[in-house]
Design an enzyme around this catalytic site. Structure first.
Site, PDB file in Angstrom:
ATOM      1  N   SER A  59      -0.501  80.368 -15.563  1.00  0.00           N
ATOM      2  CA  SER A  59      -0.811  79.073 -16.185  1.00  0.00           C
ATOM      3  C   SER A  59      -0.562  77.922 -15.228  1.00  0.00           C
ATOM      4  O   SER A  59      -0.746  76.768 -15.583  1.00  0.00           O
ATOM      5  CB  SER A  59       0.037  78.891 -17.445  1.00  0.00           C
ATOM      6  OG  SER A  59       1.417  79.075 -17.154  1.00  0.00           O
ATOM      7  N   ASN A 119      11.381  80.757 -22.244  1.00  0.00           N
ATOM      8  CA  ASN A 119      10.909  80.506 -23.608  1.00  0.00           C
ATOM      9  C   ASN A 119      11.425  79.178 -24.156  1.00  0.00           C
ATOM     10  O   ASN A 119      10.653  78.398 -24.720  1.00  0.00           O
ATOM     11  CB  ASN A 119      11.342  81.661 -24.527  1.00  0.00           C
ATOM     12  CG  ASN A 119      10.733  82.978 -24.081  1.00  0.00           C
ATOM     13  OD1 ASN A 119       9.869  83.009 -23.210  1.00  0.00           O
ATOM     14  ND2 ASN A 119      11.186  84.078 -24.675  1.00  0.00           N
ATOM     15  N   THR A 177     -22.630  50.533 -49.800  1.00  0.00           N
ATOM     16  CA  THR A 177     -22.155  51.816 -50.318  1.00  0.00           C
ATOM     17  C   THR A 177     -23.387  52.709 -50.301  1.00  0.00           C
ATOM     18  O   THR A 177     -24.506  52.227 -50.557  1.00  0.00           O
ATOM     19  CB  THR A 177     -21.571  51.708 -51.753  1.00  0.00           C
ATOM     20  OG1 THR A 177     -22.606  51.239 -52.623  1.00  0.00           O
ATOM     21  CG2 THR A 177     -20.380  50.757 -51.814  1.00  0.00           C
ATOM     22  N   HIS A 178     -23.239  53.938 -49.971  1.00  0.00           N
ATOM     23  CA  HIS A 178     -24.382  54.863 -49.811  1.00  0.00           C
ATOM     24  C   HIS A 178     -25.378  54.346 -48.769  1.00  0.00           C
ATOM     25  O   HIS A 178     -26.566  54.645 -48.838  1.00  0.00           O
ATOM     26  CB  HIS A 178     -25.119  55.094 -51.127  1.00  0.00           C
ATOM     27  CG  HIS A 178     -24.212  55.359 -52.289  1.00  0.00           C
ATOM     28  ND1 HIS A 178     -23.782  56.619 -52.630  1.00  0.00           N
ATOM     29  CD2 HIS A 178     -23.618  54.503 -53.168  1.00  0.00           C
ATOM     30  CE1 HIS A 178     -22.978  56.533 -53.694  1.00  0.00           C
ATOM     31  NE2 HIS A 178     -22.847  55.268 -54.027  1.00  0.00           N
ATOM     32  N   SER A 226     -32.663  54.391 -20.020  1.00  0.00           N
ATOM     33  CA  SER A 226     -33.398  55.646 -20.127  1.00  0.00           C
ATOM     34  C   SER A 226     -34.211  55.819 -18.858  1.00  0.00           C
ATOM     35  O   SER A 226     -34.685  54.849 -18.279  1.00  0.00           O
ATOM     36  CB  SER A 226     -34.312  55.584 -21.344  1.00  0.00           C
ATOM     37  OG  SER A 226     -35.397  56.464 -21.171  1.00  0.00           O
ATOM     38  N   LYS A 248     -34.983  50.574 -22.844  1.00  0.00           N
ATOM     39  CA  LYS A 248     -33.856  51.097 -23.614  1.00  0.00           C
ATOM     40  C   LYS A 248     -32.478  50.721 -23.072  1.00  0.00           C
ATOM     41  O   LYS A 248     -32.259  50.636 -21.884  1.00  0.00           O
ATOM     42  CB  LYS A 248     -33.925  52.637 -23.659  1.00  0.00           C
ATOM     43  CG  LYS A 248     -35.120  53.153 -24.412  1.00  0.00           C
ATOM     44  CD  LYS A 248     -34.804  53.400 -25.860  1.00  0.00           C
ATOM     45  CE  LYS A 248     -33.878  54.541 -25.998  1.00  0.00           C
ATOM     46  NZ  LYS A 248     -34.016  55.317 -27.168  1.00  0.00           N
ATOM     47  N   ASN A 285     -28.937  52.372 -24.289  1.00  0.00           N
ATOM     48  CA  ASN A 285     -28.383  53.341 -25.237  1.00  0.00           C
ATOM     49  C   ASN A 285     -26.868  53.217 -25.376  1.00  0.00           C
ATOM     50  O   ASN A 285     -26.171  53.014 -24.381  1.00  0.00           O
ATOM     51  CB  ASN A 285     -28.736  54.761 -24.791  1.00  0.00           C
ATOM     52  CG  ASN A 285     -30.241  55.004 -24.842  1.00  0.00           C
ATOM     53  OD1 ASN A 285     -30.928  54.435 -25.677  1.00  0.00           O
ATOM     54  ND2 ASN A 285     -30.735  55.818 -23.930  1.00  0.00           N
ATOM     55  N   GLU A 288     -21.535  56.982 -28.757  1.00  0.00           N
ATOM     56  CA  GLU A 288     -22.100  58.305 -29.069  1.00  0.00           C
ATOM     57  C   GLU A 288     -21.220  59.427 -28.517  1.00  0.00           C
ATOM     58  O   GLU A 288     -20.952  60.425 -29.191  1.00  0.00           O
ATOM     59  CB  GLU A 288     -23.509  58.431 -28.483  1.00  0.00           C
ATOM     60  CG  GLU A 288     -24.548  57.630 -29.228  1.00  0.00           C
ATOM     61  CD  GLU A 288     -25.901  57.694 -28.535  1.00  0.00           C
ATOM     62  OE1 GLU A 288     -26.822  58.256 -29.116  1.00  0.00           O
ATOM     63  OE2 GLU A 288     -26.037  57.190 -27.403  1.00  0.00           O
ATOM     64  N   TYR A 335       9.112  84.177 -29.491  1.00  0.00           N
ATOM     65  CA  TYR A 335       8.105  83.766 -28.508  1.00  0.00           C
ATOM     66  C   TYR A 335       7.106  84.885 -28.256  1.00  0.00           C
ATOM     67  O   TYR A 335       7.454  86.054 -28.154  1.00  0.00           O
ATOM     68  CB  TYR A 335       8.773  83.396 -27.175  1.00  0.00           C
ATOM     69  CG  TYR A 335       7.735  83.054 -26.115  1.00  0.00           C
ATOM     70  CD1 TYR A 335       7.235  81.753 -26.005  1.00  0.00           C
ATOM     71  CD2 TYR A 335       7.223  84.031 -25.266  1.00  0.00           C
ATOM     72  CE1 TYR A 335       6.263  81.448 -25.076  1.00  0.00           C
ATOM     73  CE2 TYR A 335       6.243  83.728 -24.324  1.00  0.00           C
ATOM     74  CZ  TYR A 335       5.769  82.433 -24.232  1.00  0.00           C
ATOM     75  OH  TYR A 335       4.795  82.126 -23.323  1.00  0.00           O
ATOM     76  N   GLN A 337       1.266  80.347 -24.612  1.00  0.00           N
ATOM     77  CA  GLN A 337       0.795  79.710 -23.382  1.00  0.00           C
ATOM     78  C   GLN A 337      -0.550  79.010 -23.611  1.00  0.00           C
ATOM     79  O   GLN A 337      -0.897  78.077 -22.897  1.00  0.00           O
ATOM     80  CB  GLN A 337       0.672  80.762 -22.271  1.00  0.00           C
ATOM     81  CG  GLN A 337       0.304  80.185 -20.925  1.00  0.00           C
ATOM     82  CD  GLN A 337       0.553  81.186 -19.814  1.00  0.00           C
ATOM     83  OE1 GLN A 337       1.692  81.504 -19.492  1.00  0.00           O
ATOM     84  NE2 GLN A 337      -0.504  81.705 -19.245  1.00  0.00           N
ATOM     85  N   LYS A 372      -1.348  74.903 -24.303  1.00  0.00           N
ATOM     86  CA  LYS A 372      -1.336  73.774 -23.378  1.00  0.00           C
ATOM     87  C   LYS A 372      -2.688  73.126 -23.158  1.00  0.00           C
ATOM     88  O   LYS A 372      -2.827  71.908 -23.285  1.00  0.00           O
ATOM     89  CB  LYS A 372      -0.713  74.192 -22.050  1.00  0.00           C
ATOM     90  CG  LYS A 372       0.769  74.353 -22.225  1.00  0.00           C
ATOM     91  CD  LYS A 372       1.476  74.980 -21.088  1.00  0.00           C
ATOM     92  CE  LYS A 372       2.758  75.582 -21.608  1.00  0.00           C
ATOM     93  NZ  LYS A 372       2.564  76.675 -22.588  1.00  0.00           N
TER      94      LYS A 372
HETATM   95  N1  ARG Z   1       4.008  80.055 -18.987  1.00  0.00           N
HETATM   96  C1  ARG Z   1       4.682  80.424 -20.185  1.00  0.00           C
HETATM   97  C2  ARG Z   1       4.135  79.619 -21.369  1.00  0.00           C
HETATM   98  O1  ARG Z   1       3.460  78.703 -21.143  1.00  0.00           O
HETATM   99  C3  ARG Z   1       6.140  80.197 -20.077  1.00  0.00           C
HETATM  100  C4  ARG Z   1       6.977  81.069 -20.936  1.00  0.00           C
HETATM  101  C5  ARG Z   1       6.885  82.450 -20.468  1.00  0.00           C
HETATM  102  N2  ARG Z   1       7.780  83.288 -21.166  1.00  0.00           N
HETATM  103  C6  ARG Z   1       7.685  84.628 -21.149  1.00  0.00           C
HETATM  104  N3  ARG Z   1       8.535  85.286 -21.835  1.00  0.00           N
HETATM  105  N4  ARG Z   1       6.699  85.206 -20.528  1.00  0.00           N
HETATM  106  O2  ARG Z   1       4.375  79.922 -22.493  1.00  0.00           O
END
Ligand code: ARG
Length: 488
Positions: A42, A129, A174-175, A296, A302, A304, A309, A336, A341, A344
């Protein structure tokens, strides 16, 4: 771990840790394949949490030293190493390694390379974790503060436009059918209410984001005498997670944030839809500055409304992230799991999309300060004449005539019916109610007097709606004062 490291090696050198990152390696008979490494790592997205990671580690190390778990000298070495790492990251010199899986292992390995054993002691009483859960919370807390500030900026832009347009009248719908005339200032303040609630929601979510998982360790707590309250205080957090299993696995706070962000985007999207309609040739109510529009490639006339949008489109993306996050959690047993992961990227993208959108909307609506004059320029331009002309179409004051008849003693339902007949006649003649001669209005009800024409005017209609929260200019001004007092 690669086969050239003896399986019995009790202490891999800092270098080995730095390049292999296989802190759990003694057990493994073959290295991870490149494909699996890429799939599971990651670092190339979670490295953006590096500052939170360092801050969390320093707070943890400070507490370990205070509790006598590590020596003060170790803490000092960790501080020194982290200061250098921060410099390396900021200057771009830091080498992020896929092999080291994530931001946590990358920073820890570099620390150990720099300061040796002290670096290896940092992870005492901690697991990735509780570390990652802490990092995400610290990172998100700061982003929420930025977002709350941007929500205020946008509200201020809307308030400014409202102040300049209290007496500008447009048809309220309205509507999407002409309903009753309203003040354009009042219309803008409807969005201020939405973004005000959004800001409150963000600050409410922040309370549950700003709680410390660190000390939950892998899942069950730890054997070291940690002072979790101390770490929370150092990090400016409002409390500590009270159950270690929940502490490492809870992502409710991310889901709540995504839900709050989705609502912001829904409000942005509704506003976008109005801007798009209002700037179409058929309405001609407003213009937005050219820098927010595109031309455009084939139709030279145009302009836009690409920004509204796109914002409407990006709303789908943010709501999608909410669905992704909530689905991510639904099947997970305690505690966990690596699934987490996946929290994120949706979270990061939600924050980025939200911040960019709020920034651009605050400027598109309210304009930008011209440093030469100190005043804002380049916000939306309002075409009051077109708004007024539209309000005069569609019998927007029909309710006012009904209310007038009620004041003359007619029950409301009868008044409603009487006005329907008057509207029918006016439609046949192709005129507004206010353009019917008095005698003709009197043919529907003999109590109609000449003062009816004031009631049928747009201004009369607005002024009459003088209840709290209504569109009468006096009410709108009172609301503006309230917003100014709170926003500055
Ligand atoms: N990169 C992991 C995450 O984003 C970190 C935690 C990893 N923990 C593990 N037990 N593999 O969650």
């Amino acid at each position: 771990m690669s086969s050239d490291t003896p399986a019995t090696s009790p202490q891999p050198s800092a270098n080995q840790l730095a390049t292999k990152a296989q802190a759990w390696s003694a057990l493994f008979s073959e290295p991870m394949s490149d494909l699996v490494k890429r799939y599971t790592s990651s670092v190339f997205f979670d490295k953006r949490m590096w500052k939170a990671d360092i801050t969390g580690s320093l707070a943890h190390a400070e507490m370990l030293a205070a509790q006598g778990v590590i020596a003060q000298a170790d803490y000092e070495a960790i501080q020194k190493g982290m200061a250098q790492i921060q410099e390396e990251i900021e200057s771009g010199a830091f080498e992020w390694q896929l092999d080291l899986e994530d931001v946590h292992l990358n920073i820890e390995a570099r620390l150990t390379a720099l300061v040796g054993d002290a670096g290896k002691r940092l992870h005492t009483g901690r697991s990735r974790n509780d570390q990652v859960a802490t990092d995400v919370r610290l990172w998100l807390r700061d982003e929420i503060d930025l977002i709350a500030g941007l929500l205020n900026e946008l509200q201020l832009s809307l308030v400014e436009v409202a102040e300049q347009n209290v007496d500008v009248i447009l048809p309220g719908f309205t509507h999407l059918q002409v309903a009753q005339p309203v003040s354009f200032g009042h219309h803008m303040l409807a969005y201020v209410e939405m973004f005000k609630r959004d800001a409150e929601r963000m600050l409410d979510v922040r309370k549950r984001v700003n709680v410390l998982p660190l000390g939950s360790a892998a899942l069950a707590g730890t054997t070291y005498p940690l002072d979790r309250e101390r770490v929370a205080r150092t990090l400016g957090m409002e409390g500590v997670c009270q159950n270690s299993l929940d502490g490492v696995s809870d992502r409710d706070f991310a889901i709540e944030f995504s839900a709050a962000a989705s609502l912001v985007m829904v409000h942005i999207s509704r506003l976008s839809e109005e801007l798009i309609v209002w700037m179409s040739q058929n309405f001609g109510f407003i213009k937005i500055a050219d820098r927010f529009t595109t031309g455009s490639s084939i139709m030279p006339q145009k302009k836009n409304p690409d920004v509204p949008e796109l914002a409407r489109g990006k709303t789908g993306r943010v709501v999608g992230h909410l669905m992704g996050l909530i689905t991510l959690m639904k099947g997970q047993p305690l505690a966990y799991n690596k699934d987490n992961q996946e929290d994120k990227e949706p979270l990061f993208d939600t924050v980025d999309t939200l911040k960019d959108t709020l920034r651009i909307f605050a400027e598109m609506i309210g304009g930008q300060v011209n440093p030469a004059t100190g005043t804002k320029e380049g916000g939306i331009t309002v075409n009051a004449a077109n708004m007024r002309a539209a309000a005069l179409k569609g019998y927007a004051t029909a309710t006012d005539l009904a209310d007038y008849l009620v004041k003359k003693g007619l029950p409301f339902r009868d008044a409603h019916e009487t006005v329907a007949h008057a509207v029918k006649l006016a439609t046949q003649k192709g005129v507004d109610l206010s353009e019917l001669p008095l005698e003709e209005l009197q043919s529907f009800n003999p109590n109609v007097q000449a003062d009816v024409f004031e009631v049928l005017s747009l201004e009369g209609s607005l002024n009459a709606r003088n209840t709290l929260g209504g569109t009468a200019p006096a009410q709108v001004r009172a609301q503006l004062q309230r917003h100014r007092a709170r926003l500055g």
